[in-house]
Design an enzyme around this catalytic site. Structure first.
Site, PDB file in Angstrom:
ATOM      1  N   LYS A  82       0.842  -1.198   0.000  1.00 20.58           N
ATOM      2  CA  LYS A  82       0.000   0.000   0.000  1.00 20.58           C
ATOM      3  C   LYS A  82       0.879   1.250   0.000  1.00 20.58           C
ATOM      4  O   LYS A  82       1.838   1.350   0.772  1.00 20.58           O
ATOM      5  CB  LYS A  82      -0.878  -0.045   1.257  1.00 20.58           C
ATOM      6  CG  LYS A  82      -1.821   1.118   1.453  1.00 20.58           C
ATOM      7  CD  LYS A  82      -2.628   0.907   2.744  1.00 20.58           C
ATOM      8  CE  LYS A  82      -3.625   2.009   2.995  1.00 20.58           C
ATOM      9  NZ  LYS A  82      -4.411   1.754   4.232  1.00 20.58           N
ATOM     10  N   SER A 124      -9.098   2.188   2.888  1.00 21.99           N
ATOM     11  CA  SER A 124      -8.139   2.861   2.042  1.00 21.99           C
ATOM     12  C   SER A 124      -7.154   1.914   1.348  1.00 21.99           C
ATOM     13  O   SER A 124      -6.414   2.316   0.447  1.00 21.99           O
ATOM     14  CB  SER A 124      -7.343   3.866   2.885  1.00 21.99           C
ATOM     15  OG  SER A 124      -6.664   3.209   3.953  1.00 21.99           O
ATOM     16  N   SER A 165     -10.063  -0.287   6.851  1.00 20.29           N
ATOM     17  CA  SER A 165      -9.310  -0.084   5.616  1.00 20.29           C
ATOM     18  C   SER A 165      -8.609  -1.318   5.072  1.00 20.29           C
ATOM     19  O   SER A 165      -8.115  -1.300   3.945  1.00 20.29           O
ATOM     20  CB  SER A 165      -8.280   1.032   5.799  1.00 20.29           C
ATOM     21  OG  SER A 165      -8.928   2.276   5.922  1.00 20.29           O
TER      22      SER A 165
END
Length: 529
Positions: A131, A206, A230
């Site tokens: 990420k 996210s 997330s």
């Protein structure tokens, strides 16, 4: 008091009536707009990419596979699907190929060396997706913030460093929501990520780029973080496995933005993967075998008590759970009860309906750095009202969800009494959950009330992340698992919640459901003509 209660009841009925009209209408309008351009990525056909990370590592160790070939296959898959999903925002392909090639040379010389053992390098030569919010040396780390887009990390964050030592090779960075605080992965730097199963649908946020990259078959392992869902929402929307680790089990350092104050109690770093068998080995590496969770202890799932809750109890601001999701969860629970012999107790916890209030109160009272500060970068605090006006004329460098969160933050002082009541409710709920969950029990709960919505549709249902955010308030370990596809061909799933530091228990349940093929990743596009 009686009048107030009557008004609240009338208001509740009005919202319910509005929902009966509003939800079908918006679904119709969004489908008319988006379904004209629906695409699904082609299925994964390369056999190398259909193996678990632990199996890939074993085959590289035994020289049945070469690390360079595995890396090349992963890179080729990214390049094949990137135009549809836009999951990868920063490639690291050349360096990754060089590192894989060097590893092959060392293994050709002596693959039996102790340093390459399964104990020391359980992910030997496995391509790793990361990420973009995490620091990887030489790579961007802006979390979709325009003012930080040129920043490059000078070193690896702790979890990436640990996974490297375990043999994994980072090969790309993936998309996020702006500053990691929304449940659709889109921002002004990298654009929007689309769902591999249906490009008109969201991937969650996210850690949405991670989930899409893994689900599309380009990566088998990924690193995610979770302060309100997330890891778990993207895993749910994209049909993969994800684990929110117990508070403090895995280091969070090296992320941007980094939680401050008592916000750190809500933030968790954890593994995301396509196969359940990789969850525990990843968590062991990421936690550096932290003894507090006793991850090596075996779990007998047949002796567990399963507390099953099918929805949140009727919160006003949150959608009701889709019937298909309830049915999928019921099938999984039925298997645990009838085939494994676990004890199942259908239950409800009334305070779950106040999840939004409790999460908001926890964040508001955290004493951490404000979201508006983060939005401005190093240039002081942003004015969200000004940004909203700029957004209306197409001149803001921020997304609407980020601006809206900034506006909500500015009004926090108006919710002082709400926050006090919410924190009292939280204390009572935490006590109830702590009593309920131990090493011999788990709680099963929906991950999200809706199957992957259309792009931008979350703006109409901004509080549906309540189902995941609830457990961040308590810092509990939660494993998100896939439960096949809906009638529309979209992923479904559920959460398995364990007591503090009993990560191994929720993961063990996930592994059992995976062995029975109740919980498994589905090759996207595999059913296409």
């Amino acid at each position: 008091m009686a009048v107030a209660k009557h008004v609240q009841t009338v208001f509740s009925w009005l919202l319910t009536l509005l929902g009966w009209v509003f939800v079908p209408l918006t679904n119709y309008l969004f489908s008319r707009w988006y379904d004209k351009t629906v695409r699904t990525v082609q299925p994964v056909e390369d056999e190398v990419l259909l193996k678990s990370a632990t199996e890939i590592a074993r085959k590289i160790r035994s020289r049945e596979l070469r690390a360079e070939d595995v890396m090349s296959a992963s890179i080729a898959r990214v390049q094949r699907v990137q135009g549809l999903v836009n999951a990868v925002v920063a490639p690291r392909y050349e360096d990754a190929i060089v590192e894989a090639r060097e590893l092959d040379k060392k293994l050709d010389a002596d693959s039996s060396a102790e340093e390459f053992s399964e104990t020391n390098m359980p992910f030997l030569g496995v391509p790793l997706s990361v990420k973009e919010a995490f620091a990887v040396k030489g790579m961007p780390n802006c979390s979709g913030l325009v003012s930080r887009k040129d920043y490059r990390s000078t070193q690896d964050c702790p979890v990436v460093e640990r996974l490297r030592r375990a043999g994994a090779i980072p090969f790309c960075m993936t998309n996020i929501s702006e500053l990691c605080m929304w449940y659709e992965s889109a921002n002004r730097v990298y654009g929007r990520t689309s769902n591999p199963y249906n490009t008109s649908r969201i991937v969650g946020g996210s850690s949405g780029g991670e989930a899409a990259n893994i689900a599309s078959g380009a990566a088998v392992l990924g690193v995610g973080s979770d302060i309100g869902g997330s890891i778990r929402m993207p895993a749910f929307f994209c049909g993969i496995f994800g684990h929110r680790s117990s508070r403090g089990l895995v280091p969070n350092e090296g992320q941007f933005p980094m939680a401050t104050g008592s916000e750190v109690d809500l933030l968790s770093t954890g593994p995301m993967c396509r196969y359940a068998e990789d969850l525990l080995p990843m968590l062991k590496v990421m936690s550096a075998n932290n003894k507090q969770a006793q991850l090596d202890e075996k779990v007998d799932v047949t002796k567990l008590t399963i507390y099953n809750i099918e929805d949140d109890g009727g919160g006003l601001l949150v959608s009701r759970v889709d019937p298909q999701l309830k049915q999928a969860q019921a099938r999984a629970v039925h298997y645990l009860q009838t085939s494994l012999g676990a004890t199942v107790k259908n239950t409800s916890i009334s305070k779950f309906k106040y999840a939004i209030d409790m999460w908001g109160a926890k964040m508001t009272k955290s004493g951490g750095k404000s979201f508006c500060d983060y939005m401005r970068g190093d240039q002081g605090e942003v004015n969200p009202l000004k940004e909203l006006l700029l957004w209306l004329v197409g001149r803001s460098k921020h997304t609407l969800p980020a601006i809206a969160l900034g506006l909500f933050e500015k009004g926090d002082h108006l919710l002082e009494n709400v926050n006090k009541r919410a924190l009292k409710s939280f204390d009572k709920m935490e006590e109830e959950i702590t009593t309920l969950l131990d090493e011999n029990s788990v709680l099963i709960y929906p991950t999200h009330p809706k199957i992957a919505p259309y792009h931008n549709q979350p703006l109409l249902y901004p509080f549906n992340w309540a189902y995941t955010g609830l457990f961040n308030t308590m810092g509990l370990p939660v494993t998100a698992i896939p439960l096949g596809l809906s009638r529309e061909g979209l992923p479904m799933g559920m959460q398995i919640v364990a007591g503090m530091n009993y990560d191994r228990v929720s993961i063990a349940v996930a592994e059992e459901l995976a062995r029975a093929k109740v919980a498994e990743w589905v090759n996207p596009g595999a059913g296409l003509d």
